[in-house]
Design a protein around this motif. Sequence first.
Motif: not given
Length: 653
Positions: A85-91, A636-637
């Motif tokens: 989920a974090l990677r999907e959000a760009g983290v 944004a991501k």
Amino acid sequence: MSSAPPSAAPDLILREVFGYEHFRGPQEAIVRHVIGGGDALVLMPTGGGKSLCYQIPAIARQRAGQGITVVVSPLIALMHDQVGALREAGVEADFLNSTLDWQQTQDVERRMARGEVTLIYAAPERVTTPRFLDLMQRLDDAGRLALFAIDEAHCVSQWGHDFRPEYRALTVLHERFARVPRIALTATADALTREDIVERLQLQDARHFVSSFDRPNIRYTIVEKKDASLQLLRFIEREHAEDAGVVYCQSRKRVEEIAAMLADAGINALPYHAGLDAAVRQTHQDRFLREDGIVMVATIAFGMGIDKPDVRFVCHLDMPKNIEGYYQETGRAGRDGGPADAWMTYGLQDVVNQRRMIDESPAGEEFKQVMRGKLDALLGLAEAIDCRRVRLLGYFGETYGGPKNGEPMALSSAPSVGSEPHAMGSVRVRCGNCDNCLQPPAVWDGTDAARKLLSTIYRVQQKSGITFGSGHVMDIVRGRKTDKVAQHGHDQLSTFGIGAEFSETQLRGVLRQLIAIGAVAVDPDAFNTLTLTEGSRAVLKGEVAVRLRESVSQPAGRSGRNSRSGGGKGTTSAAASSLDADGLKRFEALRAWRSEVAREHNLPAYVIFKDDTLAGVASLAPTTLDELSGVSGIGAKKLEAYGEEVLRVIGTA
């Protein structure tokens, strides 16, 4: 408080990364406190947004040049989903666990050393290894260790419901890295467990953030166990056909039996327990997270950290050990805020089994006494004749103030012995969303029946020199001349037939109470036979009253699942309940597209977009990326990655 660059402002991160305009409840206060370097103990109910309380500080502190956040997480599945989920959000997030090979592990460690990771997830067993501690020491020496987040912190406490000894070793974090702030988070902890968390994790100076434990969208129903399998089947068919749910059973064998029974009845049910092959467990868990309408039948080995938002019901076919466990497990329903059910069936054997497990435990007497008290509190909740929610919240030290959208209503039933329901003035509070409030139970005085049972237990042992089980004792009290009764001459006892007016169901309820208050003991080494205790005397003398609810075997107050929004595929989703026909068409098209994307990414669908985000898009029907960016949950991501596709889907729906 330490200063931070504008890009580290928490409200900006909330909006740009996660796509939300506003914090919920105490989130903002927690986030700002931790960003500023403060320690925190956070108690927040499941679905309340605990993850953001450490994820936003992690991002903010990383942007301010303070380095990496280490997240202690107990389960591999939870790590994978949260990192996804974090990677999907760009983290930039990673995990270190047993699913990685040696080369992959080294690659992650190198990324950590180079400062390319914002959050690293690891289990307590790994965090406390010499290798990981040395890695953290190098980061700390370089000023690049920003924060420790200890999730599911109740696991550190021996008084809690999911005690894991590995969590005790986490004291090393404060001892070796005293300058690094720590945030401990849990959804469930009574006062004793909280004290233990503070002591074990050395959080004496931490600020405490305790949210309301109330989950107003969950309806609590507890019924007496008669034919548990049939009761469960009827509940699911009538209330939650085609809904996702979890059914908890105490034993692996029972899990297999119930899963097979539900499957035979046409319900999409899967078993889950520690005895299954690891690959099978993983497959079943993945299906539950990624598919609609799966019912997982499981032992308590399943559930911690499960983030699936649209679980519409959690059932217990066997009584849990304590209220913390019950609350934690029922809290896995309705994380999306939609209506959900917590349904439990219990009986005399449940009480006997739980008592036996405590008594036979090799633990010290202090521990056993605490566990008995916790079990008694849960039994009190089950036998309650007043509001379940008042009882549940009262256990966690919270006073329930009545429904948020109106005045409290008078509760017509009398309080149960030993605990008065919370009252506002002269009006007893009624939540309106538990079985006792929807249909207040009839109450009867079981004191006379209790004394007759105790007298019979005494006379049976006096005459025969041996003890007998509950069924035989009840036969004597009710005057049933069975072969066993006649064989032992118990039809000649003065108490034979003394309670003929009581049903077996009523007497079983009385026995549950007597066992719970310690007035009757059960000997597991002698076929669960009954004996008197020191506590019997007060009941026999009439000094302790026993008031009980009339037997109720089915949930009341609803005609079926269609009486509530959000149940079954017929209503699609609680989030979409307010959409018009065109909006529903767009919503379903978006769900179908999301499923394809989730399969490609090997992630649960809700990690891509939650239902309420898709409902927001379907309602707004945006035609430009700028309009789409205003929908809650689109950061944004995700706007960059999926924006054009989302516009395409709703344009063709």
